[in-house]
Structure formats: C-alpha cells, structure tokens
Design a protein around this motif. Structure first.
Motif, PDB file in Angstrom:
ATOM      1  N   THR A 256       0.829  -1.205   0.000  1.00 23.72           N
ATOM      2  CA  THR A 256       0.000   0.000   0.000  1.00 23.72           C
ATOM      3  C   THR A 256       0.863   1.255   0.000  1.00 23.72           C
ATOM      4  O   THR A 256       0.548   2.239  -0.681  1.00 23.72           O
TER       5      THR A 256
ATOM      6  N   ILE B  23      -7.591   0.889   0.740  1.00 21.64           N
ATOM      7  CA  ILE B  23      -8.028   0.076   1.877  1.00 21.64           C
ATOM      8  C   ILE B  23      -8.992  -1.007   1.412  1.00 21.64           C
ATOM      9  O   ILE B  23      -8.905  -2.166   1.827  1.00 21.64           O
ATOM     10  N   MET B  24      -9.915  -0.642   0.515  1.00 21.78           N
ATOM     11  CA  MET B  24     -10.892  -1.614   0.020  1.00 21.78           C
ATOM     12  C   MET B  24     -10.196  -2.714  -0.787  1.00 21.78           C
ATOM     13  O   MET B  24     -10.574  -3.893  -0.688  1.00 21.78           O
TER      14      MET B  24
ATOM     15  N   SER C 289      -7.157  -3.921  -0.351  1.00 27.60           N
ATOM     16  CA  SER C 289      -6.537  -4.835   0.618  1.00 27.60           C
ATOM     17  C   SER C 289      -7.583  -5.617   1.383  1.00 27.60           C
ATOM     18  O   SER C 289      -7.422  -6.814   1.650  1.00 27.60           O
ATOM     19  N   LEU C 290      -8.685  -4.955   1.719  1.00 27.30           N
ATOM     20  CA  LEU C 290      -9.741  -5.586   2.501  1.00 27.30           C
ATOM     21  C   LEU C 290     -10.355  -6.773   1.752  1.00 27.30           C
ATOM     22  O   LEU C 290     -10.536  -7.856   2.320  1.00 27.30           O
TER      23      LEU C 290
ATOM     24  N   SER D 285      -8.758  -8.857   8.731  1.00 27.72           N
ATOM     25  CA  SER D 285      -8.941  -7.867   7.674  1.00 27.72           C
ATOM     26  C   SER D 285      -9.217  -6.484   8.245  1.00 27.72           C
ATOM     27  O   SER D 285      -8.698  -5.481   7.742  1.00 27.72           O
TER      28      SER D 285
ATOM     29  N   GLY E 125      -7.010  -3.207   7.740  1.00 28.53           N
ATOM     30  CA  GLY E 125      -7.573  -1.978   7.196  1.00 28.53           C
ATOM     31  C   GLY E 125      -7.264  -0.776   8.068  1.00 28.53           C
ATOM     32  O   GLY E 125      -6.927   0.306   7.560  1.00 28.53           O
TER      33      GLY E 125
ATOM     34  N   LEU F 165     -16.307  -1.024   7.070  1.00 32.57           N
ATOM     35  CA  LEU F 165     -15.113  -1.853   7.228  1.00 32.57           C
ATOM     36  C   LEU F 165     -15.487  -3.243   7.725  1.00 32.57           C
ATOM     37  O   LEU F 165     -15.048  -4.260   7.172  1.00 32.57           O
TER      38      LEU F 165
ATOM     39  N   SER G 184     -15.675  -6.730   5.438  1.00 29.25           N
ATOM     40  CA  SER G 184     -14.777  -7.812   5.864  1.00 29.25           C
ATOM     41  C   SER G 184     -15.547  -9.103   6.107  1.00 29.25           C
ATOM     42  O   SER G 184     -15.130 -10.177   5.662  1.00 29.25           O
TER      43      SER G 184
END
Length: 253
Positions: free
Chosen positions: A32, A64-65, A67-68, A114, A118, A143, A147
């Motif tokens: 990231t 973030i999304m 990676s999530l 997750s 995040g 979030l 997840s």
C-alpha cells in the motif's frame, strides 16, 4: 451455542496469522505504501484534486478496500481449505460443533484480521496524505460489513477449491481486476459514456463508493445502494454456505 468450539477455531486461526505475520500484515502495508509513492507521486502531481479532494487522499478508501477484499477472501479461503487438504476436516465435522459455529470461528477470525489490516493501512495513509473522516461510525460499519461479507465469500471459495490454483483463481483473476476498474484510483464520473454506465455493473464500484462516502461525504453512487448491495451479497453467501453444509458439497466427499 458451543462457545468453546467457536473460540478454539477462532484462536487457532488468529495464531496462524501471527505465525505468518510478514505475509499477513507487513507485506500488504508495504504494498500500500508503494501505491502512495507511485500513484500519489506520479499521478497526483498531474491531477491535484478529484471532486474537491486531494488525489492522494482520494485514493485512500480505494486502497483500503483493495486490501480488505483480497485479504478477507484469502484468509477465509485458506483457513477452511487446509483442513480439507490435510484431511482434518472430517474430525472437525464429527466434533460437537455446528455448521454455524464453524463458520463463526473461521469467518470471525478472517474478518478480524482484515479489519485490523484496514485500520493499520488507514494509519499508514495518514503518514503520506492529510485525511478527514466525515462519518467515522459509517466508516467502521463499512469496514466490518465488507470484511465479514467477503470472508463468507472466501469461505465458499475455500470449500469449492480442489487445489491451490483454484484457491487463487478468484482473487487474482476476478476480484483484483474488478477493484482496479471499480473506481479505486479514479471517479467513474471521469469516464465518458458508455463506460460510465458499464462501470455501474461492476459490484466493487458500490463498495468503494460507499466507503469513500464515509470519508468525504461523496461517492459515485448513493450510499443506500452501497449498503443494499453489500447486505444482499452477504445474504447470498449465507444461503450458499447453508446449502454447502446441508448437502456436504466438497466437505464430506
């Protein structure tokens, strides 16, 4: 409810994450950070703002999304796949643990990892760009909801997969491309027709848009549609998991 059984599965999965801390936590954070260097530095120097928001800040919800989604699917799928791979799934199925309790343990652990990731990426982002969160409670809700939903999806993939190739097929060839094309690094309002209309058929658009709304109070689609899509997809995943345990699909044979 067999809380001891749920806690045993949850604790085992969390312990596995600690054993692979570099892969589970450090690698996504470094990746990231590189996105900020490349996209924020190269593109941000030419495109200062998007919808009145600095470009570096604008891409934070998308990063973030990204990676999530990938981590939720990966954590949950590998968690249920390994018992199948080693044959210990039969011991788990014969234990005094119901299907719901098993899903709670695996999905709960995957979603926890997750969410933590995040939040760490969010904290890391603050080192690179100025951030504001207009709706913090909505941000946390999105979030957690995302997840849990995609951990359920990952659980389904882990049951379905017959090998490591299939295990990585959906995240690598479906979820990641859809995220890149789902407005993670741009607003779909910037696209000409008919591509803007085509983008509305990408489900990730609704996830990224809703999450971005919680930060800046604006998104590509109405936040109600984002919530409705996420809740609908969660219900679909729960229905598929119920069918899996009712039929024993790729669990008992």
């Amino acid at each position: 409810m067999n809380t001891h059984g749920v806690w045993a599965i949850y604790r085992f999965e969390m312990a596995r994450a600690l054993r692979t801390l570099w892969q589970s936590l450090v690698t996504p954070v470094i990746t990231t950070s590189l996105y900020f260097v490349v996209f924020g530095g190269a593109i941000g120097s030419r495109m200062q703002e998007v919808g009145g928001v600095g470009y570096g800040s604008f891409i934070v919800p998308g990063l973030i999304m990204l990676s999530l989604l990938t981590q939720s699917i990966g954590n949950a799928s590998i968690g249920i796949y390994f018992p199948k791979f080693t044959g210990t799934i039969f011991e788990l199925l014969s234990a005094p643990v119901s299907a719901m309790e098993m899903v709670l343990g695996y999905v709960g652990a995957a979603a926890t990892k997750s969410v933590v990731l995040g939040l760490i990426i969010l904290a890391t982002s603050a080192l690179f760009v100025p951030l504001r969160i207009e709706h913090p409670l909505a941000m946390v809700a999105f979030l957690i909801l995302t997840s849990v939903t995609f951990s359920l999806f990952g659980f389904i993939i882990g049951v379905w997969a017959k090998g490591f190739e299939q295990l990585n097929f959906v995240p690598a060839l479906l979820v990641t491309p859809l995220t890149f094309l789902g407005g993670a690094f741009y607003s779909i309002d910037m696209l000409p027709q008919p591509w803007r209309t085509v983008s509305l058929f990408n489900p990730v658009v609704y996830l990224v848009s809703g999450f971005r709304w919680s930060f800046f109070g604006q998104g590509d689609v109405d936040v109600g549609y984002s919530l409705a899509f996420t809740a609908g997809f969660m219900a679909l995943c729960l229905g598929v998991i119920a069918w899996i345990f009712r039929t024993g699909y790729r669990l008992k044979n």
